[in-house]
Design an enzyme around this catalytic site. Sequence first.
Site, PDB file in Angstrom:
ATOM      1  N   ASN A  12       0.870  -1.172   0.000  1.00  0.00           N
ATOM      2  CA  ASN A  12       0.000   0.000   0.000  1.00  0.00           C
ATOM      3  C   ASN A  12       0.912   1.228   0.000  1.00  0.00           C
ATOM      4  O   ASN A  12       1.477   1.591   1.021  1.00  0.00           O
ATOM      5  CB  ASN A  12      -0.880  -0.036   1.260  1.00  0.00           C
ATOM      6  N   LYS A  14       0.167   4.257  -0.318  1.00  0.00           N
ATOM      7  CA  LYS A  14      -0.471   5.467   0.228  1.00  0.00           C
ATOM      8  C   LYS A  14      -0.210   6.649  -0.717  1.00  0.00           C
ATOM      9  O   LYS A  14      -0.093   6.449  -1.916  1.00  0.00           O
ATOM     10  CB  LYS A  14       0.014   5.711   1.663  1.00  0.00           C
ATOM     11  N   HIS A 100      -9.569   1.416   4.599  1.00  0.00           N
ATOM     12  CA  HIS A 100      -8.325   1.607   5.363  1.00  0.00           C
ATOM     13  C   HIS A 100      -8.597   2.534   6.543  1.00  0.00           C
ATOM     14  O   HIS A 100      -9.371   3.481   6.429  1.00  0.00           O
ATOM     15  CB  HIS A 100      -7.234   2.185   4.459  1.00  0.00           C
ATOM     16  N   GLU A 102      -6.992   4.884   7.762  1.00  0.00           N
ATOM     17  CA  GLU A 102      -6.742   6.310   7.518  1.00  0.00           C
ATOM     18  C   GLU A 102      -7.975   6.956   6.884  1.00  0.00           C
ATOM     19  O   GLU A 102      -8.286   8.117   7.150  1.00  0.00           O
ATOM     20  CB  GLU A 102      -5.486   6.473   6.643  1.00  0.00           C
ATOM     21  N   GLU A 172      -5.619  -4.657  10.603  1.00  0.00           N
ATOM     22  CA  GLU A 172      -4.619  -3.617  10.798  1.00  0.00           C
ATOM     23  C   GLU A 172      -4.916  -2.848  12.083  1.00  0.00           C
ATOM     24  O   GLU A 172      -5.702  -1.887  12.075  1.00  0.00           O
ATOM     25  CB  GLU A 172      -4.626  -2.642   9.621  1.00  0.00           C
ATOM     26  N   GLY A 178       2.308   2.432  10.783  1.00  0.00           N
ATOM     27  CA  GLY A 178       3.272   3.519  10.625  1.00  0.00           C
ATOM     28  C   GLY A 178       3.966   3.918  11.914  1.00  0.00           C
ATOM     29  O   GLY A 178       4.641   4.942  11.967  1.00  0.00           O
ATOM     30  N   SER A 217       3.213  -1.956  10.504  1.00  0.00           N
ATOM     31  CA  SER A 217       4.650  -2.030  10.789  1.00  0.00           C
ATOM     32  C   SER A 217       5.257  -3.404  10.485  1.00  0.00           C
ATOM     33  O   SER A 217       6.116  -3.882  11.230  1.00  0.00           O
ATOM     34  CB  SER A 217       4.942  -1.608  12.240  1.00  0.00           C
ATOM     35  N   GLY A 239       4.854   1.387   4.817  1.00  0.00           N
ATOM     36  CA  GLY A 239       6.184   1.984   4.685  1.00  0.00           C
ATOM     37  C   GLY A 239       7.207   1.082   4.019  1.00  0.00           C
ATOM     38  O   GLY A 239       7.966   1.533   3.138  1.00  0.00           O
TER      39      GLY A 239
HETATM   40  P1  PGA Z   1       2.692   0.407   7.722  1.00  0.00           P
HETATM   41  O1  PGA Z   1       1.251   0.640   7.072  1.00  0.00           O
HETATM   42  O2  PGA Z   1       3.237  -0.881   7.160  1.00  0.00           O
HETATM   43  O3  PGA Z   1       3.510   1.605   7.286  1.00  0.00           O
HETATM   44  O4  PGA Z   1       2.513   0.346   9.188  1.00  0.00           O
HETATM   45  C1  PGA Z   1       0.367  -0.422   6.841  1.00  0.00           C
HETATM   46  C2  PGA Z   1      -0.926   0.076   6.253  1.00  0.00           C
HETATM   47  O5  PGA Z   1      -1.380   1.167   6.636  1.00  0.00           O
HETATM   48  O6  PGA Z   1      -1.536  -0.569   5.393  1.00  0.00           O
END
Ligand code: PGA
Length: 259
Positions: A12, A14, A100, A102, A172, A178, A217, A239
């Site tokens: 992803n 983003k 998601h 976010e 998640e 993140g 993460s 990330g």
């Molecule tokens: P992250 O994000 O691996 O940076 O923690 C995962 C996601 O939001 O799908």
Amino acid sequence: MSETRKPLVVGNWKMNGDLAGNAVLLSGVLTGVAGIDQGAVGVAVCPPFPYLSQAAQVLAESPVQVGAQNVSAFENGAYTGEVSAAMLSELGCAWVIVGHSERRAMLGETDEQVAAKAAQALRSGLGVIICVGETLEDREQDRTQAVLARQIEALASLAQQADPNKFVVAYEPVWAIGTGRSASTEQAQAAHAFIRAGLEAIGFRAASKIRILYGGSVKPANAQGLFEMSDIDGGLIGGAALSADDFIAIVRAAALARG
Ligand code: PGA
């Protein structure tokens, strides 16, 4: 990881990238997957909308699939700024991420909207990756299962039309996204088992075939331990998906953890 479910690792991206940087990242992913048994793991990347056709062109004829990060709940029409599932299909997308955290947190997406988006995507032949997960406050107040149950129950109307190859859930935990702080393997496994039981309870007869990805993460250093858990069927990677080396190391960990 279970023998009966082919693991899936999804990047992803983003709201990151540009044409030149994407070209380097995509070519690194292509080179990396060439050395991995394609029968052992599925791989997809989800760039921002403007770069979907770039990714689809570079990845055409490769085993790496393309996905989008959002889709409209509506078929077409006067919805300024929205992108339809049919458009994503036409561009070569195989997947779309829906719900998601976010988007749920910052844009106020509700469980009902998430279900409507997923239904629309499935009708257009896309595969859906539906994100669920609790906040830190939910976890600290012992509400993790209640939140997951509510988010899963909202998907009940999809139980009949969902082909297990095209219906994926991503657990998640919001506090792990993140932050560098992944859920422990035991915390993740417990949540995944709870989600699978929840899917079965609301009528997903093929719940044992549905892939449940872990996201939050995931890094090369913790991927293998997570993917070895019996109900963790791959990962949704934020990330670490912006580095071809890290992403490929995670894909390899999923391929090796199978069985
Ligand atoms: P992250 O994000 O691996 O940076 O923690 C995962 C996601 O939001 O799908």
